[in-house]
Scaffold this motif. Structure first.
Motif: not given
Length: 603
Positions: A435-443, A448-452
């Motif tokens: 999905l990085q092909e169409r929504v790279p900004m979302a992935l 960048m905001t994932a927790t542990k």
């Protein structure tokens, strides 16, 4: 300094205002949401919604092909404009779009006029032959043309931009100049030696395959399965954006082929009931085989979209089949030809601006922080020998899905990913890395905001949704050589970028389960485990764990969800590892389920 330029062109000042000159450094923004709020019981509103979104999407695909220029505000979900959500995020100081000048255009004709020098004209299609709209999108990408429906009525978009206004030249016609049908389901297809299939629906596709695809004019690494003009006959079957025309832009930018065909061999297509039974399927196979040959069997074909089950090919449209079987049959067919889907399924199927976001600058790699053996020993899960210390315990994982579609990831980020309780319990977010092909900004935003407590596995069935059993020889339907090597190479690229080593779910559907070759394939890129439908309950294949998928937990009532989890665990006391799939549940829901489990099973 960033500038925001607002330009409103109206007839009263047209005589004193020179046309805007296209500036490659400026991003133009256009609000298309007016097409969502018209009364669709009125045909004029239906035509306007269809024409405006289709034309702007094909225009976007061309002007955004090399770099991001045209952005639209369109998709809404629960009162949130999804496009504003992503735009505002990356307009913030220090982010990708922070320093770009912006020009807001207020009228569709103004947008077209602004970019008219970026396109070579228009491809005009037949309002009475539904499939010509998809053929028009294919040709639009190949020849840098904007697609527009033939309509001579006053106020139509065709009248505004072809007959008047910018007077765009017609370069390709899918309808005769006098407005009569070019495709009739009879005789020889125009400009070819091919005899008609007898289906008015299929003939335009066969014509396209002969005139464009077989001559290597389109990019066979990309296909697009989106509903054709049949939507105009039943626009309220689901939400007003489910013509999914806004999704076309990315595939136009890639010069892809578009289609909307039934996968069933045992009935005529529900939107073309006079065709010879299975004609749609025959045409679909021709598309796929042509793509396979041009890709030389070494590359996978990325197909956006999903069967339009609320409109076609199922019992909703007086067909013979249910919704999920139609999904599985379609998946089985495309998999036999080395194709997979980015599954823009109904519900959250609309996506805008993928041609714009495709240029988002990703990191070279997104590392995950995996739990260490030392940490597992400290928590009491491993003994000193490094072996699992069961102590009568059961271990289970939530498959947090379904994120096998760019549209679903984009639309649910504000309501699900941004849930303030995310991080309170460990969750395996299963997101297809392709999905990085169409929504790279979302992935990117997720990482960048994932927790542990947020970790990532691949969604079904890896870097795209297909049935891997259909890649194995002997290959039913296609008879082609094994596609496993092509699939492994495809997946390795995306698994490396996103540091993924687990495939959280393998939908086998109507295909056979994984044999030795198939398991070897997955072990090469998913060494830390797979969860197929058709497998032994639990075992090791070499060093790759296999856990069979068994239960979906979808109850909104978290007490009942917890009770069902405990019931299923008790049904197989000899196996301490369990997997539970849920679809589009919030982190709050998972926290509440875990708390209920502790209450109901305090031991």
């Amino acid at each position: 300094m960033r500038r925001i330029i607002i330009c409103i062109l109206v007839a009263l000042i047209a005589g004193n205002c020179r046309p805007l000159k296209n500036d490659d450094k400026v991003i133009t923004v256009f609000d298309l949401r007016y097409t969502l709020h018209g009364d669709l019981s009125k045909q004029q509103n239906v035509e306007k919604a269809w024409d405006h979104v289709h034309s702007i999407a094909t225009l976007q695909g061309i002007v955004n092909r090399e770099s991001p220029h045209l952005f639209i505000r369109y998709v809404e979900n629960n009162g949130v404009c999804i496009d504003d959500y992503w735009w505002n995020m990356y307009r913030r100081k220090g982010n990708w779009l922070a320093d770009r000048d912006t020009l807001v255009l207020s009228d569709l004709v103004d947008v077209i006029s602004y970019y008219k020098d970026k396109i070579k004209g228009v491809v005009v299609y037949d309002p009475n032959v539904a499939s010509t709209s998809n053929v028009a999108s294919s040709i639009a990408g190949i020849k840098d043309l904007m697609a527009i429906r033939y309509d001579l009525s006053p106020g139509s978009l065709y009248s505004q931009v072809v007959l008047a206004g910018p007077k765009l030249p017609v370069r390709v016609r899918l309808i005769n100049k006098d407005g009569t049908a070019m495709f009739t389901g009879k005789g020889i297809l125009p400009g070819t030696r091919i005899t008609s299939s007898g289906s008015v629906k299929n003939d335009p596709y066969l014509w396209f395959i002969e005139k464009y695809m077989s001559q290597g004019k389109c990019n066979t690494e990309f296909g697009a399965n989106y509903i054709d003009q049949q939507w105009r006959k039943n626009p309220t079957a689901v939400g007003p954006n489910h013509h999914t025309l806004s999704n076309h832009d990315f595939f136009v930018s890639k010069k892809a082929f578009f289609f909307d065909l039934s996968p069933w061999a045992d009935e005529p297509a529900t939107d073309d009931t006079t065709q010879i039974q299975g004609t749609d399927l025959s045409t679909l196979k021709l598309f796929l085989l042509q793509a396979y040959k041009q890709n030389e069997g070494r590359k996978m074909c990325y197909i956006g979209g999903f069967p339009s089950w609320a409109f076609k090919y199922t019992k909703h449209a007086k067909g013979l089949h249910e919704d999920v079987p139609t999904e599985w049959e379609y998946s089985k067919v495309i998999s036999a030809y080395n194709a997979f889907m980015d599954a823009d399924a109904i519900g959250y199927g609309a996506l805008a601006n993928a041609s714009f976001w495709q240029h988002f600058p990703l990191e070279k790699m997104y590392k995950q922080s995996w739990v260490t053996e030392a940490e597992l020993k400290q928590r009491g899960y491993l003994n000193e020998k490094g072996e699992v210390d069961f102590k009568g315990r059961n271990f289970f994982v939530f498959y947090v899905g379904d994120y096998d579609a760019a549209s679903w990831v984009s639309q649910t980020s504000p309501s699900i990913w941004d849930d303030p309780r995310r991080g309170e319990v460990p969750l395996m977010w299963s997101v297809s890395p392709v999905l990085q092909e169409r929504v790279p900004m979302a992935l990117h935003y997720q990482r960048m905001t994932a927790t542990k407590n947020d970790y990532f596995a691949a969604a079904d069935n890896g870097a795209g949704y297909l049935n891997p059993g259909m890649l194995q020889e002997p290959r039913e339907i296609s008879g082609l050589p094994s596609g496993l090597d092509a699939w492994a190479e495809h997946c390795k690229k995306y698994y490396r970028i996103w540091d993924i080593s687990i495939t959280g779910f393998v939908i086998d559907g109507y295909a056979q389960g994984l044999n030795k070759d198939g398991l070897d394939c997955y072990a090469s890129f998913s060494p830390n485990g797979i969860v197929p439908q058709k497998s032994d309950i639990s075992r090791l294949y070499g060093n790759m764990p296999i856990l069979r998928s068994v239960w979906d937990i979808q109850e909104d009532d978290t007490r009942q969800a917890a009770a069902n989890i405990l019931t299923q665990i008790k049904k197989r006391p000899m196996i301490p590892f369990h997997w539970f799939r849920s679809i589009l549940k919030t982190p709050t829901w998972y926290v509440n389920v875990v708390n209920e489990l502790k209450k109901q099973n305090p031991e």
